[in-house]
Design a protein around this motif. Sequence first.
Motif, short mmCIF file in Angstrom:
data_model
loop_
_atom_site.label_atom_id
_atom_site.label_comp_id
_atom_site.label_asym_id
_atom_site.label_seq_id
_atom_site.Cartn_x
_atom_site.Cartn_y
_atom_site.Cartn_z
N ALA A 173 0.82 -1.22 0.00
CA ALA A 173 0.00 0.00 0.00
C ALA A 173 0.84 1.26 0.00
CB ALA A 173 -0.94 -0.01 1.21
N ARG A 174 2.06 1.18 0.55
CA ARG A 174 2.93 2.36 0.61
C ARG A 174 3.42 2.80 -0.77
NH1 ARG A 174 7.02 -0.13 4.93
NH2 ARG A 174 6.56 -1.88 3.54
N LEU A 175 3.31 1.92 -1.75
CA LEU A 175 3.77 2.26 -3.10
C LEU A 175 2.74 3.07 -3.87
CD1 LEU A 175 5.45 -1.13 -4.09
CD2 LEU A 175 6.53 0.92 -3.14
N GLU A 176 1.52 3.09 -3.38
CA GLU A 176 0.44 3.88 -3.98
C GLU A 176 0.16 3.51 -5.43
OE1 GLU A 176 1.40 7.97 -3.30
OE2 GLU A 176 0.96 7.87 -1.15
N ILE A 177 0.21 2.22 -5.71
CA ILE A 177 -0.25 1.72 -7.01
C ILE A 177 -1.38 0.73 -6.73
CG2 ILE A 177 1.89 2.11 -8.27
CD1 ILE A 177 2.60 -0.82 -7.87
N GLN A 178 -2.31 0.63 -7.65
CA GLN A 178 -3.53 -0.13 -7.40
C GLN A 178 -3.44 -1.59 -7.81
OE1 GLN A 178 -6.02 1.35 -5.67
NE2 GLN A 178 -4.47 2.98 -5.58
N THR A 223 10.66 7.77 -10.61
CA THR A 223 10.41 7.06 -9.34
C THR A 223 11.67 6.38 -8.81
OG1 THR A 223 9.72 5.05 -10.52
CG2 THR A 223 8.01 6.66 -9.95
#
Length: 344
Positions: A260-265, A338
């Motif tokens: 979740a910390r990577l903020e990709i779905q 990134t």
Amino acid sequence: MRWAVARRLALLCVVLAATAQAQGLFRDTKPLLVTITTDLRAVVRDRDSTKFAPHPATLTYRTDSTSPPRSFPVTLRARGHFRRQARNCGFPPLKLEFARADARTTLFQGNDELKIATTCRPGSADYEQYVLAEYALYRHYQAVSPRHFRTRLARITYHDSTRASDDVVSWAFFVEEDREVAKRFASVVDTSRGALFRDLEPRQLAITSLFQYLVANTDWSISALHNVSLLRDSTGQVHPVAFDFDWSGAVNARYARPDARLEIQSTTVRLYRGPCLDAAAWRPTLARFLAARPAIEAVYDSLPGLDPQRARTMRAYLGEFYRTISDPKLAQRALGSTCLPEGN
């Protein structure tokens, strides 16, 4: 000086001898036909403990349906973390252990431990495809990375010696242990945690980082030694070598999800998590990947059991990567926006 040269030559001879011994299993890509006979219920039940209990077994293999069977005693242990837990998978990943003397004169000689990448849910067509897709990614990594884990595909029948359970038949593959990889390159496995990018050999780091972007794998960490082995060579340089790709977007397993910390779905969203390099520094690594594209795509032409539609989907997904790295502006944007300056 003469002593140093002699020492290096002696070490090289040892490495070459060890490599030659272990060549049999990994010399061919043709799937092995394997039967592992054990108390299958005990193996499958050994899931949520941290003790990794040993389970005696017998491994029998054939190189094809007409070859004579060869057998020798082995020990099985459950391994892994997420897939080992019963709530996540119906069948655990396994480690195979055996005495070198017992495997002498067999295809497995020169080894004494191997991982087995197993199905998560026996009988599920999708999960069978995940095994084959991950095996393909190991082959892709071999095409671009000088240092890599060798693998061998197998069709394995797990037979219950107590006859209390039905046979489990599934695709799987054997994976070389990291200390055997280290031997091949006159190296030792470095188990130190906390390594930063500046501590690593830059070419191998760039190759490994770009490969993880190619297959859309964010489930790796240098500093935490997560799905990466560090091999320290005789000059002191440390080379990162990747393994375990089942959480990658290229496999797209239904149980995989990004941190979740990577903020990709989704795992299928590519996110570069390697070092920051300028265009000149990237050039040789990008050229290496572009040159390897035919070898990478050829894997799908020779992989039995892989569903043709999945093969087409994986080809198309890798094609998106190649369109990106073929355009210098797109490549710099994807790899520069990134990137991580210190480590991951």
